[in-house]
Every structure is written in C-alpha cells, then in structure tokens.
Design an enzyme around this catalytic site. Sequence first.
Site, mmCIF file in Angstrom:
data_model
loop_
_atom_site.group_PDB
_atom_site.id
_atom_site.type_symbol
_atom_site.label_atom_id
_atom_site.label_comp_id
_atom_site.label_asym_id
_atom_site.label_seq_id
_atom_site.Cartn_x
_atom_site.Cartn_y
_atom_site.Cartn_z
ATOM 1 N N SER A 107 -13.634 -26.822 36.075
ATOM 2 C CA SER A 107 -14.328 -27.524 37.197
ATOM 3 C C SER A 107 -13.524 -28.488 37.787
ATOM 4 O O SER A 107 -13.360 -29.673 37.378
ATOM 5 C CB SER A 107 -15.670 -28.071 36.939
ATOM 6 O OG SER A 107 -16.427 -28.761 37.959
ATOM 7 N N HIS A 150 -13.371 -23.104 39.096
ATOM 8 C CA HIS A 150 -14.555 -23.557 39.496
ATOM 9 C C HIS A 150 -14.639 -24.543 40.384
ATOM 10 O O HIS A 150 -14.046 -25.767 39.997
ATOM 11 C CB HIS A 150 -15.516 -23.766 38.217
ATOM 12 C CG HIS A 150 -16.758 -23.655 38.534
ATOM 13 N ND1 HIS A 150 -17.566 -22.654 38.644
ATOM 14 C CD2 HIS A 150 -17.790 -24.891 38.637
ATOM 15 C CE1 HIS A 150 -18.932 -23.081 38.567
ATOM 16 N NE2 HIS A 150 -19.030 -24.249 38.881
ATOM 17 N N ASP A 187 -17.212 -26.613 42.618
ATOM 18 C CA ASP A 187 -18.736 -27.288 42.993
ATOM 19 C C ASP A 187 -18.848 -27.793 44.240
ATOM 20 O O ASP A 187 -18.174 -28.906 44.842
ATOM 21 C CB ASP A 187 -19.235 -28.150 42.083
ATOM 22 C CG ASP A 187 -19.477 -27.760 40.504
ATOM 23 O OD1 ASP A 187 -20.069 -26.714 40.432
ATOM 24 O OD2 ASP A 187 -18.673 -28.208 39.370
ATOM 25 N N MET A 200 -21.587 -29.266 46.832
ATOM 26 C CA MET A 200 -22.812 -29.894 46.878
ATOM 27 C C MET A 200 -23.007 -30.683 48.443
ATOM 28 O O MET A 200 -22.206 -31.099 49.189
ATOM 29 C CB MET A 200 -22.944 -31.068 45.879
ATOM 30 C CG MET A 200 -22.415 -30.644 44.530
ATOM 31 S SD MET A 200 -22.592 -32.140 43.208
ATOM 32 C CE MET A 200 -21.721 -31.211 41.892
ATOM 33 N N HIS A 260 -19.255 -22.371 43.474
ATOM 34 C CA HIS A 260 -20.661 -22.540 43.320
ATOM 35 C C HIS A 260 -21.289 -23.492 44.452
ATOM 36 O O HIS A 260 -20.971 -24.567 44.474
ATOM 37 C CB HIS A 260 -20.819 -23.166 41.877
ATOM 38 C CG HIS A 260 -22.055 -23.606 41.330
ATOM 39 N ND1 HIS A 260 -22.274 -24.527 40.095
ATOM 40 C CD2 HIS A 260 -23.250 -23.134 41.662
ATOM 41 C CE1 HIS A 260 -23.554 -24.723 40.077
ATOM 42 N NE2 HIS A 260 -24.229 -24.107 40.788
ATOM 43 N N MET A 271 -23.912 -25.366 45.830
ATOM 44 C CA MET A 271 -25.329 -26.088 45.359
ATOM 45 C C MET A 271 -25.855 -26.619 46.651
ATOM 46 O O MET A 271 -25.797 -27.931 47.009
ATOM 47 C CB MET A 271 -25.020 -27.166 44.277
ATOM 48 C CG MET A 271 -24.892 -26.763 42.914
ATOM 49 S SD MET A 271 -24.385 -27.784 41.816
ATOM 50 C CE MET A 271 -22.697 -27.832 41.959
ATOM 51 N N MET A 328 -27.145 -23.374 34.205
ATOM 52 C CA MET A 328 -26.985 -24.717 34.511
ATOM 53 C C MET A 328 -27.472 -25.466 32.826
ATOM 54 O O MET A 328 -28.553 -25.377 32.688
ATOM 55 C CB MET A 328 -27.693 -25.479 35.372
ATOM 56 C CG MET A 328 -27.247 -24.952 36.690
ATOM 57 S SD MET A 328 -25.336 -25.205 36.965
ATOM 58 C CE MET A 328 -25.218 -27.035 36.978
ATOM 59 N N PHE A 368 -24.012 -34.056 39.253
ATOM 60 C CA PHE A 368 -22.852 -35.085 38.945
ATOM 61 C C PHE A 368 -22.447 -34.498 37.701
ATOM 62 O O PHE A 368 -22.814 -33.714 36.766
ATOM 63 C CB PHE A 368 -23.796 -36.290 38.330
ATOM 64 C CG PHE A 368 -24.278 -36.821 39.934
ATOM 65 C CD1 PHE A 368 -23.646 -37.886 40.683
ATOM 66 C CD2 PHE A 368 -25.628 -36.904 39.904
ATOM 67 C CE1 PHE A 368 -24.275 -38.416 41.538
ATOM 68 C CE2 PHE A 368 -26.453 -37.642 40.948
ATOM 69 C CZ PHE A 368 -25.617 -38.216 41.861
ATOM 70 N N GLY A 384 -20.192 -34.929 33.982
ATOM 71 C CA GLY A 384 -20.229 -36.064 32.745
ATOM 72 C C GLY A 384 -21.573 -36.198 32.218
ATOM 73 O O GLY A 384 -21.900 -37.109 31.512
ATOM 74 N N ASP A 386 -22.601 -23.985 32.717
ATOM 75 C CA ASP A 386 -21.981 -25.222 33.293
ATOM 76 C C ASP A 386 -23.033 -26.342 33.221
ATOM 77 O O ASP A 386 -24.189 -26.549 33.464
ATOM 78 C CB ASP A 386 -22.031 -24.793 34.809
ATOM 79 C CG ASP A 386 -21.505 -25.932 35.733
ATOM 80 O OD1 ASP A 386 -20.841 -26.842 35.195
ATOM 81 O OD2 ASP A 386 -21.238 -25.713 36.901
ATOM 82 N N GLY A 387 -22.184 -27.385 32.418
ATOM 83 C CA GLY A 387 -22.694 -28.767 32.212
ATOM 84 C C GLY A 387 -22.573 -29.112 30.956
ATOM 85 O O GLY A 387 -23.328 -28.433 29.686
ATOM 86 N N GLY A 393 -15.389 -29.622 33.240
ATOM 87 C CA GLY A 393 -14.910 -30.592 33.841
ATOM 88 C C GLY A 393 -14.270 -31.658 33.195
ATOM 89 O O GLY A 393 -13.285 -31.604 32.879
#
Length: 225
Positions: free
Chosen positions: A11, A36, A38, A40, A69, A71, A140, A146, A148, A175-176, A197
């Site tokens: 990511s 990937h 993201d 947002m 992705h 969001m 997810m 966010f 981390g 993811d996450g 990520g």
Amino acid sequence: MSKFKIKIAPSILSADFGRLDDEIKAVDRAGADWIHIDVMDGHFVPNLTMGPSIVAAARRATSLPLDVHLMIENADRYLVDYVDAGADMITVHAEACPHLHRTVDAILKLNKKAGVALNPATPADAITYVVDKISLVLVMTVNPGFGGQTFIADMLPKIRHIQTMIDTDVDIEVDGGINETTAADVISAGATVLVSGNGIFKADNYKQAIDSMKMMTEDEHRISC
C-alpha cells in the site's frame, strides 16, 4: 513446489511520497504482485489522500496491476477518472454504495475487475447479491482511514465465512495491520492477497518483508482452511 501463490500488494499510503516513483519501482523489484492505492475522500473515512493523478503516476512507474481501493462516497461519479488514470481493478465499499449492484456493473462495463470492501462491522453477507460479479472481496482488518493501525483478529472468522461464499477464482484480500506476524493468520483463514503498508515500506529490506509474507504452499493453505 506448489503452484499456489499468495499475492502481496504494498500500500503506497505508507510510501515516501517525496520519492514515490522510486518507492513503487523498489517494491516492484522486490517481488510485489500488485500495487495497492488507497483513495480517501475525508467524508466516508476521516482522511483525505490521493486521487487519479497519483494513480497515473503509479501507472508510469510500474507495469504491475494497480489495485485501486475507493474509500469514498459517490464512487460511480469517479470510476471513469480512475480507469483513465490506469487502474486495473477498482474496489468500492459496500457501506458507501447504496446501489452496490449498479456500481459493480459500472466497473465491469469499463472492462475492469470489480471488488467489494467490507468494514470490520459489516457482515460478510453484504456481498451475497454481487458475489457472482466480483473478482475480489476486500476484508478490512482495521477501521479504514489511517495507516499503522492494529490488526483486528475478530476478522478471521469473517474471512473463513467469505471463503465458503465465493468461487475459487475470487480473491480474498485483507487490508489493515498486515505484517510478518499477522500474515500467517490471515493466510490460514483463507486470504489470498495481502495489503501491507508499514509492514513493507517501514521495513529495512522490502524484498525480505515481501518474501516473509509469501510463506505457505497450496497444501498448507488448504489444510489450514
């Protein structure tokens, strides 16, 4: 050696944006399978990130599939922009698409692969009426917005349940909070694509981080599931 292969999708949310071209090329050389991205909007999730221009920059940097992705709210309005920028697959959130079936169809009409993402509190059954159209389900394993964050282990049963709902050619992406430790758990539950990520871009050695996540053979995967 087994033909089964876990796909790794770094990511770029965690990449150094001051040298994004170099970062993407580095994970490409290190063995990434997808990139990937993201997106947002600051409304659906509490953060504002990259748009089509970043997708276009990533497209110039690599020939790897771009996994976009979204969001965002009103995803239908922006699908053509991301396709034109170079997206190979577009994933939308079930929670943000009031007409999910229509949105998935719109992606397919653009000749791109469609995915549906599910937030942690969203049940797996949300994909029931589009499962025959999509190429991936994105689970997810943090609440989106966010990088981390800490992996939510309660999502493992959801991954297992989704595996019973889909055909074998549909990917289960997670993811996450994915790193060398949590990768084994999600692979055992049935995940086939790992988004990471910080687990990659904060590592000292990108290749070592990616290789460590590609750890299970087809037989091991089937037995674990």
